[in-house]
Motif scaffolding. Structure first.
Motif, PDB file in Angstrom:
ATOM      1  N   UNK A 153       0.974  -1.074  -0.134  1.00 43.48           N
ATOM      2  CA  UNK A 153       0.015  -0.089   0.032  1.00 43.48           C
ATOM      3  C   UNK A 153       0.897   1.465  -0.031  1.00 43.48           C
ATOM      4  N   UNK A 154       0.478   2.267  -0.692  1.00 48.37           N
ATOM      5  CA  UNK A 154       1.459   3.448  -0.574  1.00 48.37           C
ATOM      6  C   UNK A 154       1.186   4.263   0.582  1.00 48.37           C
ATOM      7  N   UNK A 155       2.250   4.356   1.302  1.00 48.61           N
ATOM      8  CA  UNK A 155       2.341   5.305   2.407  1.00 48.61           C
ATOM      9  C   UNK A 155       3.008   6.669   2.199  1.00 48.61           C
ATOM     10  N   UNK A 156       2.310   7.688   2.076  1.00 48.42           N
ATOM     11  CA  UNK A 156       2.720   8.948   1.725  1.00 48.42           C
ATOM     12  C   UNK A 156       3.356   9.750   2.943  1.00 48.42           C
ATOM     13  N   UNK A 157       3.064   9.307   4.139  1.00 50.12           N
ATOM     14  CA  UNK A 157       3.591  10.578   5.093  1.00 50.12           C
ATOM     15  C   UNK A 157       5.026  10.119   5.422  1.00 50.12           C
ATOM     16  N   UNK A 158       5.835  11.272   5.768  1.00 51.88           N
ATOM     17  CA  UNK A 158       7.302  11.163   5.805  1.00 51.88           C
ATOM     18  C   UNK A 158       7.475  11.391   7.608  1.00 51.88           C
ATOM     19  N   UNK A 159       6.418  11.395   8.358  1.00 51.31           N
ATOM     20  CA  UNK A 159       6.453  11.609   9.548  1.00 51.31           C
ATOM     21  C   UNK A 159       5.745  10.405  10.403  1.00 51.31           C
ATOM     22  N   UNK A 160       6.307   9.774  11.265  1.00 40.67           N
ATOM     23  CA  UNK A 160       6.023   8.625  12.091  1.00 40.67           C
ATOM     24  C   UNK A 160       4.580   8.903  12.552  1.00 40.67           C
ATOM     25  N   UNK A 161       4.429  10.077  13.232  1.00 42.15           N
ATOM     26  CA  UNK A 161       3.181  10.378  13.569  1.00 42.15           C
ATOM     27  C   UNK A 161       1.942  10.408  12.604  1.00 42.15           C
ATOM     28  N   UNK A 162       2.229  11.076  11.723  1.00 45.12           N
ATOM     29  CA  UNK A 162       1.463  11.181  10.547  1.00 45.12           C
ATOM     30  C   UNK A 162       1.164   9.860   9.741  1.00 45.12           C
ATOM     31  N   UNK A 163       2.276   9.221   9.660  1.00 46.73           N
ATOM     32  CA  UNK A 163       2.179   7.881   9.148  1.00 46.73           C
ATOM     33  C   UNK A 163       1.224   6.780   9.911  1.00 46.73           C
ATOM     34  N   UNK A 164       1.339   6.901  11.306  1.00 48.20           N
ATOM     35  CA  UNK A 164       0.670   6.031  12.122  1.00 48.20           C
ATOM     36  C   UNK A 164      -1.008   6.397  11.993  1.00 48.20           C
ATOM     37  N   UNK A 165      -1.217   7.587  11.673  1.00 50.06           N
ATOM     38  CA  UNK A 165      -2.597   8.085  11.455  1.00 50.06           C
ATOM     39  C   UNK A 165      -3.075   7.590   9.958  1.00 50.06           C
ATOM     40  N   UNK A 166      -2.317   7.715   9.062  1.00 54.59           N
ATOM     41  CA  UNK A 166      -2.351   7.046   7.660  1.00 54.59           C
ATOM     42  C   UNK A 166      -2.768   5.782   7.642  1.00 54.59           C
ATOM     43  N   UNK A 167      -2.056   5.058   8.685  1.00 55.69           N
ATOM     44  CA  UNK A 167      -2.077   3.407   8.504  1.00 55.69           C
ATOM     45  C   UNK A 167      -3.593   3.205   9.376  1.00 55.69           C
ATOM     46  N   UNK A 168      -3.900   4.019  10.367  1.00 50.07           N
ATOM     47  CA  UNK A 168      -5.403   3.695  10.800  1.00 50.07           C
ATOM     48  C   UNK A 168      -6.326   3.916   9.770  1.00 50.07           C
ATOM     49  N   UNK A 169      -6.077   4.836   8.933  1.00 50.26           N
ATOM     50  CA  UNK A 169      -7.097   5.191   7.843  1.00 50.26           C
ATOM     51  C   UNK A 169      -7.201   4.165   6.630  1.00 50.26           C
ATOM     52  N   UNK A 170      -6.198   3.396   6.475  1.00 48.55           N
ATOM     53  CA  UNK A 170      -6.033   2.494   5.506  1.00 48.55           C
ATOM     54  C   UNK A 170      -6.574   1.484   6.080  1.00 48.55           C
ATOM     55  N   UNK A 171      -6.427   1.123   7.408  1.00 47.68           N
ATOM     56  CA  UNK A 171      -7.269  -0.148   7.837  1.00 47.68           C
ATOM     57  C   UNK A 171      -8.775   0.011   7.937  1.00 47.68           C
ATOM     58  N   UNK A 172      -9.192   1.266   8.051  1.00 41.39           N
ATOM     59  CA  UNK A 172     -10.656   1.891   7.941  1.00 41.39           C
ATOM     60  C   UNK A 172     -11.172   1.531   6.759  1.00 41.39           C
ATOM     61  N   UNK A 173     -10.407   1.524   5.497  1.00 48.17           N
ATOM     62  CA  UNK A 173     -10.637   1.332   4.294  1.00 48.17           C
ATOM     63  C   UNK A 173     -10.825  -0.300   3.876  1.00 48.17           C
ATOM     64  N   UNK A 174     -10.240  -0.809   4.974  1.00 52.09           N
ATOM     65  CA  UNK A 174     -10.380  -2.351   4.753  1.00 52.09           C
ATOM     66  C   UNK A 174      -9.095  -2.613   3.870  1.00 52.09           C
ATOM     67  N   UNK A 175      -8.222  -2.074   3.740  1.00 52.43           N
ATOM     68  CA  UNK A 175      -7.109  -2.435   2.952  1.00 52.43           C
ATOM     69  C   UNK A 175      -6.363  -3.659   3.976  1.00 52.43           C
ATOM     70  N   UNK A 176      -5.801  -4.719   3.012  1.00 52.56           N
ATOM     71  CA  UNK A 176      -5.391  -5.863   3.864  1.00 52.56           C
ATOM     72  C   UNK A 176      -4.044  -5.347   4.622  1.00 52.56           C
ATOM     73  N   UNK A 177      -3.931  -5.951   5.617  1.00 49.37           N
ATOM     74  CA  UNK A 177      -2.843  -5.604   6.584  1.00 49.37           C
ATOM     75  C   UNK A 177      -1.397  -5.951   6.268  1.00 49.37           C
TER      76      UNK A 177
END
Length: 255
Positions: A153-177
């Motif tokens: 999956x594409x991870x766009x954030x270059x910051x760990x804090x924002x990347x974690x939020x992005x991961x939460x969003x991807x999980x909410x979109x039902x993207x495979x872990x």
């Protein structure tokens, strides 16, 4: 002659006992809330089993915390010595640790010629990947099987804090872990390679050290982003700093 190398890292505290040029013992414990206590506990454990130790060298974040140390040497110097001990053909060392990542270049004798360290952002470290695996309710030790047959999956954030939020969003979109984790691996390796290429020679002979070097998916991804066939490593890659400390201890008492 017996040398004890102790590496006080942000995640793990490691010990290596070297007799001349032979590793005779290794031990590792998690670094607790008190790095001093972890270092002292590991030292006592080693001393119970090995009474005759000629020299003690400490390195890492807590290298100044053990009173019994004969020498305290920077992690850059120790990582160079440790990598060269395990792989004398390498000219570039990439270490992805729990809290930072570093690139070191060495000469034909294993001496440091230059280095870069990234300790300002957690998004390129082992800690970030541990956080990601916890988010998907798994363990980092399972990462190779966890991402098998995954598509990153594409991870766009270059910051760990924002990347974690992005991961939460991807999980909410039902993207495979598995896709999310592989995306994080690709993100870490891409930024590590870009960081390394500022310093590494053309067609570098890379030795990959640190805990993440144990995992095939990370080794393959890093090699791909570096544009090399493979990166070398060793079963004791996580002990690189402690091995280097022990090697340098032997050199110092021989002098």
């Amino acid at each position: 002659m017996i040398s004890l190398g102790l590496d006080s890292g942000s995640s793990m505290t490691k010990a290596v006992l070297l007799e001349d040029t032979k590793i005779i013992d290794t031990k590792m414990i998690p670094t607790s809330i008190s790095p001093r206590k972890s270092l002292e506990a590991l030292y006592r454990e080693i001393k119970k089993q090995h009474k005759e130790i000629d020299v003690i060298v400490t390195t890492g974040y807590g290298r100044n915390l053990l009173d019994q140390a004969d020498f305290k040497i920077t992690e850059i110097t120790c990582h160079a010595a440790g990598a060269f001990f395990m792989n004398p053909d390498c000219d570039t060392i990439i270490d992805i640790g729990g809290q930072d990542s570093k690139v070191i270049t060495i000469d034909d004798l294993g001496c440091v010629t230059d280095f870069l360290m990234n300790d300002k952002c957690a998004a390129g470290t082992g800690r970030f990947l541990e956080m990601t695996m916890k988010r998907v309710e798994s363990e980092i030790e399972r990462i190779d099987t966890f991402v098998k047959d995954a598509k990153p999956a594409k991870i766009n954030s270059m910051c760990a804090v924002f990347a974690e939020s992005e991961i939460v969003g991807l999980l909410a979109q039902d993207i495979a872990p598995g896709d999310i984790v592989l995306g994080c691996v690709e993100s870490i390796c891409q930024r590590t390679a870009a960081f390394a290429q500022k310093l590494a020679p053309a067609n570098p002979k890379v030795f990959f050290s640190g805990g993440l070097a144990q995992f095939d998916v990370i080794k393959q991804s890093l090699a791909s982003h570096l544009g090399v066939k493979e990166v070398a490593t060793d079963p004791l890659c996580q002990y690189t700093g402690a091995i280097g400390a022990a090697v340098l201890g032997i050199r110092k008492i021989k002098r």
